[in-house]
Design an enzyme around this catalytic site. Sequence first.
Site, PDB file in Angstrom:
ATOM      1  N   SER A  64      -3.814   1.705   9.826  1.00 12.35           N
ATOM      2  CA  SER A  64      -3.350   1.774  11.234  1.00 12.35           C
ATOM      3  C   SER A  64      -4.035   0.707  12.092  1.00 12.35           C
ATOM      4  O   SER A  64      -4.661   1.021  13.112  1.00 12.35           O
ATOM      5  CB  SER A  64      -3.567   3.170  11.824  1.00 12.35           C
ATOM      6  OG  SER A  64      -2.729   4.104  11.199  1.00 12.35           O
ATOM      7  N   ASP A 102       0.844  -1.201   0.000  1.00 13.53           N
ATOM      8  CA  ASP A 102       0.000   0.000   0.000  1.00 13.53           C
ATOM      9  C   ASP A 102       0.877   1.248   0.000  1.00 13.53           C
ATOM     10  O   ASP A 102       1.697   1.438   0.899  1.00 13.53           O
ATOM     11  CB  ASP A 102      -0.895  -0.012   1.252  1.00 13.53           C
ATOM     12  CG  ASP A 102      -1.904   1.128   1.232  1.00 13.53           C
ATOM     13  OD1 ASP A 102      -2.829   1.078   0.402  1.00 13.53           O
ATOM     14  OD2 ASP A 102      -1.754   2.079   2.026  1.00 13.53           O
ATOM     15  N   ASN A 143       8.279  -1.098  10.254  1.00 14.76           N
ATOM     16  CA  ASN A 143       9.512  -1.132   9.454  1.00 14.76           C
ATOM     17  C   ASN A 143      10.407  -2.286   9.878  1.00 14.76           C
ATOM     18  O   ASN A 143      11.547  -2.397   9.414  1.00 14.76           O
ATOM     19  CB  ASN A 143      10.267   0.194   9.620  1.00 14.76           C
ATOM     20  CG  ASN A 143       9.854   1.194   8.557  1.00 14.76           C
ATOM     21  OD1 ASN A 143       9.786   0.850   7.370  1.00 14.76           O
ATOM     22  ND2 ASN A 143       9.546   2.413   8.956  1.00 14.76           N
ATOM     23  N   TYR A 156       3.173   9.823   0.503  1.00 13.05           N
ATOM     24  CA  TYR A 156       3.958   9.220   1.585  1.00 13.05           C
ATOM     25  C   TYR A 156       5.424   9.647   1.464  1.00 13.05           C
ATOM     26  O   TYR A 156       6.027   9.542   0.402  1.00 13.05           O
ATOM     27  CB  TYR A 156       3.835   7.691   1.582  1.00 13.05           C
ATOM     28  CG  TYR A 156       2.462   7.191   2.007  1.00 13.05           C
ATOM     29  CD1 TYR A 156       1.522   8.051   2.580  1.00 13.05           C
ATOM     30  CD2 TYR A 156       2.101   5.858   1.850  1.00 13.05           C
ATOM     31  CE1 TYR A 156       0.267   7.600   2.976  1.00 13.05           C
ATOM     32  CE2 TYR A 156       0.846   5.397   2.244  1.00 13.05           C
ATOM     33  CZ  TYR A 156      -0.065   6.282   2.799  1.00 13.05           C
ATOM     34  OH  TYR A 156      -1.311   5.830   3.178  1.00 13.05           O
ATOM     35  N   LEU A 202      -2.925  -1.332  14.145  1.00 15.35           N
ATOM     36  CA  LEU A 202      -2.408  -1.409  15.528  1.00 15.35           C
ATOM     37  C   LEU A 202      -2.442  -0.005  16.143  1.00 15.35           C
ATOM     38  O   LEU A 202      -1.630   0.324  17.015  1.00 15.35           O
ATOM     39  CB  LEU A 202      -0.988  -1.984  15.538  1.00 15.35           C
ATOM     40  CG  LEU A 202      -0.865  -3.411  14.966  1.00 15.35           C
ATOM     41  CD1 LEU A 202       0.605  -3.829  14.843  1.00 15.35           C
ATOM     42  CD2 LEU A 202      -1.627  -4.415  15.843  1.00 15.35           C
TER      43      LEU A 202
HETATM   44  N1  LIG Z   1      -5.804   5.604   3.735  1.00 13.41           N
HETATM   45  C1  LIG Z   1      -5.370   6.395   4.689  1.00 13.41           C
HETATM   46  O1  LIG Z   1      -5.864   7.510   4.911  1.00 13.41           O
HETATM   47  C2  LIG Z   1      -4.245   5.918   5.548  1.00 13.41           C
HETATM   48  C3  LIG Z   1      -3.887   6.599   6.724  1.00 13.41           C
HETATM   49  C4  LIG Z   1      -2.848   6.090   7.495  1.00 13.41           C
HETATM   50  C5  LIG Z   1      -2.191   4.916   7.088  1.00 13.41           C
HETATM   51  N2  LIG Z   1      -2.548   4.282   5.936  1.00 13.41           N
HETATM   52  C6  LIG Z   1      -1.896   3.035   5.498  1.00 13.41           C
HETATM   53  O2  LIG Z   1      -1.881   2.136   6.593  1.00 13.41           O
HETATM   54  C7  LIG Z   1      -0.559   1.669   6.775  1.00 13.41           C
HETATM   55  C8  LIG Z   1      -0.351   1.266   8.192  1.00 13.41           C
HETATM   56  O3  LIG Z   1      -0.497   2.380   9.059  1.00 13.41           O
HETATM   57  P1  LIG Z   1       0.360   2.422  10.384  1.00 13.41           P
HETATM   58  O4  LIG Z   1       1.796   2.441  10.051  1.00 13.41           O
HETATM   59  O5  LIG Z   1      -0.178   3.499  11.236  1.00 13.41           O
HETATM   60  O6  LIG Z   1      -0.024   0.960  10.965  1.00 13.41           O
HETATM   61  P2  LIG Z   1       0.177   0.217  12.331  1.00 13.41           P
HETATM   62  O7  LIG Z   1       0.634  -1.169  11.958  1.00 13.41           O
HETATM   63  O8  LIG Z   1      -1.058   0.366  13.146  1.00 13.41           O
HETATM   64  O9  LIG Z   1       1.321   0.980  13.108  1.00 13.41           O
HETATM   65  C9  LIG Z   1       2.669   0.868  12.771  1.00 13.41           C
HETATM   66  C10 LIG Z   1       3.451   1.517  13.866  1.00 13.41           C
HETATM   67  O10 LIG Z   1       3.317   0.745  15.045  1.00 13.41           O
HETATM   68  C11 LIG Z   1       4.584   0.361  15.513  1.00 13.41           C
HETATM   69  N3  LIG Z   1       4.500  -1.024  16.018  1.00 13.41           N
HETATM   70  C12 LIG Z   1       4.091  -2.104  15.363  1.00 13.41           C
HETATM   71  N4  LIG Z   1       4.166  -3.209  16.146  1.00 13.41           N
HETATM   72  C13 LIG Z   1       4.651  -2.790  17.319  1.00 13.41           C
HETATM   73  C14 LIG Z   1       4.951  -3.443  18.548  1.00 13.41           C
HETATM   74  N5  LIG Z   1       4.775  -4.773  18.679  1.00 13.41           N
HETATM   75  N6  LIG Z   1       5.431  -2.692  19.556  1.00 13.41           N
HETATM   76  C15 LIG Z   1       5.603  -1.379  19.420  1.00 13.41           C
HETATM   77  N7  LIG Z   1       5.348  -0.678  18.266  1.00 13.41           N
HETATM   78  C16 LIG Z   1       4.864  -1.394  17.234  1.00 13.41           C
HETATM   79  C17 LIG Z   1       5.504   0.420  14.315  1.00 13.41           C
HETATM   80  O11 LIG Z   1       6.847   0.655  14.744  1.00 13.41           O
HETATM   81  P3  LIG Z   1       8.068  -0.208  14.099  1.00 13.41           P
HETATM   82  O12 LIG Z   1       8.230   0.267  12.711  1.00 13.41           O
HETATM   83  O13 LIG Z   1       9.202   0.142  15.002  1.00 13.41           O
HETATM   84  O14 LIG Z   1       7.675  -1.657  14.216  1.00 13.41           O
HETATM   85  C18 LIG Z   1       4.938   1.595  13.542  1.00 13.41           C
HETATM   86  O15 LIG Z   1       5.443   2.823  14.013  1.00 13.41           O
HETATM   87  C19 LIG Z   1       0.317   2.815   6.275  1.00 13.41           C
HETATM   88  O16 LIG Z   1       1.619   2.396   5.935  1.00 13.41           O
HETATM   89  C20 LIG Z   1      -0.453   3.242   5.062  1.00 13.41           C
HETATM   90  O17 LIG Z   1      -0.157   2.392   3.984  1.00 13.41           O
HETATM   91  C21 LIG Z   1      -3.567   4.763   5.178  1.00 13.41           C
END
Ligand SMILES: NC(=O)c1ccc[n+]([C@@H]2O[C@H](COP(=O)([O-])OP(=O)(O)OC[C@H]3O[C@@H](n4cnc5c(N)ncnc54)[C@H](OP(=O)(O)O)[C@@H]3O)[C@@H](O)[C@H]2O)c1
Length: 301
Positions: free
Chosen positions: A212, A50, A267, A55, A214
């Site tokens: 998001s 995605d 990441n 981004y 998580l």
């Molecule tokens: N359509 C939209 O409007 C929209 C908006 C926002 C996002 N998105 C999409 O959704 C994707 C995912 O969003 P997101 O990155 O917010 O998802 P997420 O998976 O909810 O959160 C990822 C974050 O959580 C941390 N994390 C994950 N596992 C962890 C753990 N066990 N302990 C501590 N921290 C942890 C990660 O850090 P580490 O990297 O250190 O693991 C990272 O900073 C984005 O990449 C994008 O493609 C779309």
Amino acid sequence: MMDRVSLNENLSISRLVYGMWRLCDDNDKSYQRVIQKLETCLENDLTTIDQADIYGDGGSEELFGEALSKSHNLRKRLEIITKCNIKLQGADFPDRKVKSYDTSAKYIIGTVESSLLKMKTDYIDLLLLHRPDPLMDHNETGFTLDKLVDSGKVRAVGASNFKPWDWNLLQSAMKHRLATNQIEISVVCTDAFTNGDLAFHQKQGNPVMAWSPLGGGSLFNQNDPKSKRLLITISDIAETLGVDMSVVALSWLVLHPARIVPVIGTNNPERIIEACKSIDLKLNRELWFEIYSAAIGKEVP
Ligand SMILES: NC(=O)c1ccc[n+]([C@@H]2O[C@H](COP(=O)([O-])OP(=O)(O)OC[C@H]3O[C@@H](n4cnc5c(N)ncnc54)[C@H](OP(=O)(O)O)[C@@H]3O)[C@@H](O)[C@H]2O)c1
């Protein structure tokens, strides 16, 4: 083998999707590191990526494109999702006075061409409108999206952050079916379960993507009192089941009959591997409600 979700007769995506919003936040911004993360996804049958034009201020599509061009058999093993219509402000756009949305034909087509160039590919599997645009002319936007699918530059189109009325308006002016809506859903953002968003898509029969999933990492924030209670509940369940907490939080989404496809954003390759285990973990109804009660902060009425 991880399940797949069909978007139309020619296109399916993996049951879990890897999001690249945070790609440029990794300490290691080399293309080799990106390839490592992509190979980790693929080894675990996660084949769908995605992206969005905005981004990393465009840097994420560019870095991903560099990785694709250095590893020649990668592109054909992946499905690429990208998004358009948000116009950011910044040094690259000195003429922009305000952040805005643009769903005009000219803007969408220009963004798609630019995304194709940056990602060094000649097609996008799924193009999403990133945000509902109050000035969307549904006839112009719908015609443009249809034309992009007909041209083969885009294999399917969908939406993100759309409410049912935005979806119906756009779909009413289109020949091709909108494939999916990507919205925020997680144990820390449960609105979609009760505000009609999931029910609408479940009735339509199209899968919903959860961004998001998580809570953008906030689930793991011990300082937030709401997260703390959730964290304790999820960590107890995870310990009993012998899995990582992220596996429990993601499988909680996957259990829903609307076919929620979580878009993870870590990441860390080790965390990608853990997340993929969530597809095989089947929570029972009681565990689902135990987590839901902790998420909403009370027992269900
Ligand atoms: N359509 C939209 O409007 C929209 C908006 C926002 C996002 N998105 C999409 O959704 C994707 C995912 O969003 P997101 O990155 O917010 O998802 P997420 O998976 O909810 O959160 C990822 C974050 O959580 C941390 N994390 C994950 N596992 C962890 C753990 N066990 N302990 C501590 N921290 C942890 C990660 O850090 P580490 O990297 O250190 O693991 C990272 O900073 C984005 O990449 C994008 O493609 C779309």
